[in-house]
Design an enzyme around this catalytic site. Sequence first.
Site, PDB file in Angstrom:
ATOM      1  N   GLY A   1      35.733   6.009 -37.712  1.00 52.91           N
ATOM      2  CA  GLY A   1      36.457   7.074 -38.391  1.00 52.91           C
ATOM      3  C   GLY A   1      37.647   6.511 -39.139  1.00 52.91           C
ATOM      4  N   CYS A   2      38.620   7.347 -39.377  1.00 47.42           N
ATOM      5  CA  CYS A   2      39.820   6.963 -40.134  1.00 47.42           C
ATOM      6  C   CYS A   2      40.451   5.707 -39.539  1.00 47.42           C
ATOM      7  CB  CYS A   2      40.823   8.111 -40.127  1.00 47.42           C
ATOM      8  SG  CYS A   2      42.376   7.691 -40.935  1.00 47.42           S
TER       9      CYS A   2
END
Length: 176
Positions: free
Chosen positions: A12-13
């Site tokens: 993810g981020c």
Amino acid sequence: MSNTETATFAAGCFWGVEKIFKKEFKDAGIETRVGYTGGDMPTPTYRQVCSGTTQHAEAIQIKFDPEKVSYATLVEHFYKTHDPTTKYRQGNDIGSQYRSAIFYHSQEQKQIAEQVTQQVRERALRDKNLYDNSNIETEIVAASVFYDAEDYHQDYLAKNPNGYECATHFARWCSD
């Protein structure tokens, strides 16, 4: 670091991923960089990766001393701090750039990643509250070129303590 190896993960981020690894392994002296890997465009920019057209994932690359922290421990931490059961999503972040992936740098790393993944799969089957489901979607693929993200992304949350963090980045269990 004298005896270093490299680990590369996408979860993810990359801001939150970097933050949770640095916090957990600060005493092990790891070094991190955030960037892009796994795609087909040379030297992508953040905007290009966010467009979803490069096939790159936001990723973290970790330099570590295996005498201070094992690769298996890093892989386990990767799994317990994000949701590996969604194909292209972490919380509100949606797209191939947010996929769950382990980019191995040797056959030994591949084998360890596969073993830990199986252990996590078994844990998820036993504990129905661990993730939303037990189907692990994490890709385990050979590492390719890693492109450093722009400077303002490096240690972003240390520089911007109130910056955006994906809600899926938290510890789901304590180490056994």
